[in-house]
Design an enzyme around this catalytic site. Structure first.
Site, mmCIF file in Angstrom:
data_model
loop_
_atom_site.group_PDB
_atom_site.id
_atom_site.type_symbol
_atom_site.label_atom_id
_atom_site.label_comp_id
_atom_site.label_asym_id
_atom_site.label_seq_id
_atom_site.Cartn_x
_atom_site.Cartn_y
_atom_site.Cartn_z
ATOM 1 N N GLY A 131 0.967 -1.028 0.100
ATOM 2 C CA GLY A 131 -0.007 0.173 -0.335
ATOM 3 C C GLY A 131 0.865 1.287 0.103
ATOM 4 O O GLY A 131 0.597 2.464 -0.717
ATOM 5 N N ARG A 132 1.325 1.182 1.240
ATOM 6 C CA ARG A 132 2.692 2.374 1.799
ATOM 7 C C ARG A 132 3.736 2.913 -0.095
ATOM 8 O O ARG A 132 3.668 3.608 -0.131
ATOM 9 C CB ARG A 132 3.674 2.670 2.023
ATOM 10 N N GLU A 178 6.103 1.901 8.842
ATOM 11 C CA GLU A 178 5.202 1.406 8.837
ATOM 12 C C GLU A 178 6.290 0.434 7.993
ATOM 13 O O GLU A 178 5.460 -1.121 7.840
ATOM 14 C CB GLU A 178 3.754 1.933 7.518
ATOM 15 N N HIS A 192 10.646 27.879 14.177
ATOM 16 C CA HIS A 192 9.770 29.059 14.692
ATOM 17 C C HIS A 192 9.028 27.868 15.961
ATOM 18 O O HIS A 192 7.855 28.407 17.017
ATOM 19 C CB HIS A 192 9.250 29.696 14.061
ATOM 20 N N LYS A 217 -7.479 -2.403 14.251
ATOM 21 C CA LYS A 217 -8.624 -2.859 13.293
ATOM 22 C C LYS A 217 -10.085 -4.117 14.039
ATOM 23 O O LYS A 217 -11.330 -3.712 14.069
ATOM 24 C CB LYS A 217 -8.117 -2.835 11.700
#
Ligand code: F6P
Length: 548
Positions: free
Chosen positions: A267-268, A353, A383, A511
């Protein structure tokens, strides 16, 4: 100790680390006028200056020896050739096949997958062009003006972040909106501003089982049917990208409107596939293809360049040096380019992941693996968190990333951006000593104790490592090469750590538990039988929503 930490290569690096920790980078630059050029490499239009690191030639040689001891070249060839290196799922890892312009076949289980890869790309190209040319219209014949891309994780981050990065390359007249979170306010806000007749939904889910994506798509379908669309119009307004064709058609997607993807693409790592459809719709297919070609160029570089000239290898080895021998818990990505502001989140998923694992082969590791990846666009971080990076005792190596030219260039703004980028890596490396600060303050503070006290607080230790990555401009080709470079960096570290960079078992339990809790939230008569904390959280949710 494990095989890795007991190896002579690892032990040698541990000894070198003790030596290096006695040195300061200021002195390394003073002692070697060629240091900057010696530790700078360029490939695919990307220049990596890694001279502001706590390294010397002995360290780089030892890191290379460690990589070789873990058969990096063999493992790299295994990946590109389609071996099932995702050994817990028995799958090949072939996101590289999606951008394989070599003309050579890529075999999975003996079958050349390149014809289907090409067919998928052709389908993407034809569809993108049909939408752009006004051939594919909505159910009332109006052209598509808005795309709502629904997905999450790897099925969302890539297209979304690359759309931001390539804003100067966007096709006019088509806006792409990305929805991921299951929090209903996101999809509601996006739908509220859409014209049903001119909106196309692209639903991306490799598994076609991800709760957030399915729910958001159901909400979108309900919105469509409640606002004038009919079931027969669905095919004009909903397309899907998935490897689970049956689930997609069972869901109501037209089989002709399903763009395929494959189990051998994680997926990634999937934005190079039809998962990139929303991106291709946004920037046009030609630009999408240029991105693929940039990634291919980096693939070729990664496979051919010697380790000491190999950008992914250098980044991986230097990162591992800090992770395993300096105790660095994280590294920070600092893109000095507003359009690349999403890059830290993308690499965060890609890296964490992939390598956030605790087992090597079949043995629990006794060393650190994947680092925490974070960051945000420069100069904003200056900052915010740069204070900690400069003056805390926490070592956080940094990657500075900046295009040398930008579209609509305003020379003043861009020179300011560049000067900040370069100054930050300089200050991190050089710091400012007690004596230097005291000399500056002495003329303003007479009291010795006060002078000492304030000086102590203002010391900048320096010796904080960083890489700087520069390129001419962030065009699709360069972006593809940049992302592929980080993919291969993650691969190299995963090989050395011996983890499986391509499964993600760690996300499964949440999940399952989420579905169990959802059942209790939706059937409030059914008393929850979880731990006391979860039960009371559920009770609070039910009480707060009991009148809804
Ligand atoms: O986060 C877990 C994960 O499986 C990711 O690896 C994946 O990109 C995301 O969820 C979405 O999965 P799918 O594309 O199957 O909906």
């Amino acid at each position: 100790m494990t095989e890795l930490t007991s190896s002579s290569q690892w032990q040698h690096l541990a000894a070198l680390a003790q030596d290096i920790k006695q040195l300061h980078m200021r002195d390394m630059f003073t002692e070697d006028e060629h240091r900057a050029s010696k530790y700078t490499q360029t490939a695919c239009g990307i220049t990596l200056d890694f001279s502001k690191n706590l390294i010397n030639q002995d360290v780089m040689n030892a890191l290379q020896a460690l990589a070789e001891s873990r058969d990096l070249a063999g493992k790299r060839d295994a990946m590109f050739s389609g071996e099932a290196i995702n050994f817990t799922e028995g799958r090949a890892v072939l996101h590289t096949a999606l951008r394989n312009f070599s003309g050579n076949p890529v075999l999975v289980d003996g079958e050349n997958v390149m014809p289907e890869v090409q067919a998928s790309l052709n389908k993407v190209k034809a569809f993108v062009n049909s939408v752009h040319d006004g051939e594919h219209t909505g159910y009332t014949g109006k052209v598509i003006t808005d795309v709502v891309a629904i997905g999450i994780g790897g099925s969302f981050l890539g297209p979304k972040i690359m759309s931001e990065a390539l804003k100067p390359y966007r096709a006019s007249g088509l806006k792409v909106h990305y929805v991921a979170n299951v929090d209903g306010c996101h999809i509601t806000d996006v739908l509220a501003e859409r014209d049903i007749e001119q909106t196309l939904f692209v639903m991306s889910s490799k598994s076609f089982t991800t709760q957030e994506t399915l729910q958001n798509t159901l909400t979108a379908k309900k919105w469509f049917l409640d606002n004038g669309g009919t079931q027969s119009d669905i095919t004009k307004h909903f397309v899907a990208v998935s490897s689970n064709i049956k689930a997609a058609t069972d869901f109501g997607m037209d089989a002709n409107n399903i763009f395929p993807m494959w189990d051998w693409v994680g997926g990634r790592y999937s934005m190079w596939s039809a998962i990139g459809l929303p991106l291709a719709l946004g920037i046009g297919f030609d630009n999408f293809e240029q991105m693929l070609k940039g990634a291919f160029a980096m693939d070729e570089h990664f496979q051919s360049a010697p380790v000491d000239q190999n950008l992914p290898c250098i980044l991986a080895l230097v990162g591992l040096w800090y992770r395993n021998f300096f105790g660095a818990q994280s590294y920070v990505l600092l893109p000095y380019y507003h359009y690349l502001r999403g890059m830290p989140a993308y690499v965060q998923q890609l890296d964490m992941e992939s390598n956030g694992k605790q087992v090597s082969g079949d043995t629990p590791v006794d060393y650190e693996t994947g680092p925490i990846v974070w960051g945000s666009e420069g100069t904003n971080g200056q900052h915010s968190f740069h204070q900690l990076i400069h003056q805390s005792n926490t070592l956080i190596p940094a990657d500075f990333i900046m295009p040398l030219t930008v579209p609509n260039q305003d020379d003043t703004h861009h020179a300011m951006l560049a000067s900040n980028c370069f100054a930050q890596s300089q200050a991190l490396m050089q710091g400012k000593t007690y004596d230097e600060i005291k000399a500056e303050l002495a003329s303003k503070i007479d009291d010795e104790d006060e002078l000492h006290r304030l000086t102590t607080h203002k010391v900048m230790p320096g010796n904080k490592p960083s890489n700087t990555l520069l390129f001419e401009k962030l065009d699709p080709f360069t972006l593809g090469a940049l992302i592929a470079m980080y993919e291969h960096k993650v691969f190299v570290q995963g090989v050395i750590w011996g983890v499986n960079s391509y499964d993600q078992w760690g996300v499964e339990l949440g999940k399952v538990m989420g579905n169990q809790i959802l059942a209790k939230l939706q059937d409030t008569q059914d008393k929850p039988d979880f731990d006391a904390s979860t039960n009371q959280l559920i009770a609070q949710f039910i009480a707060a929503n009991s009148n809804n």
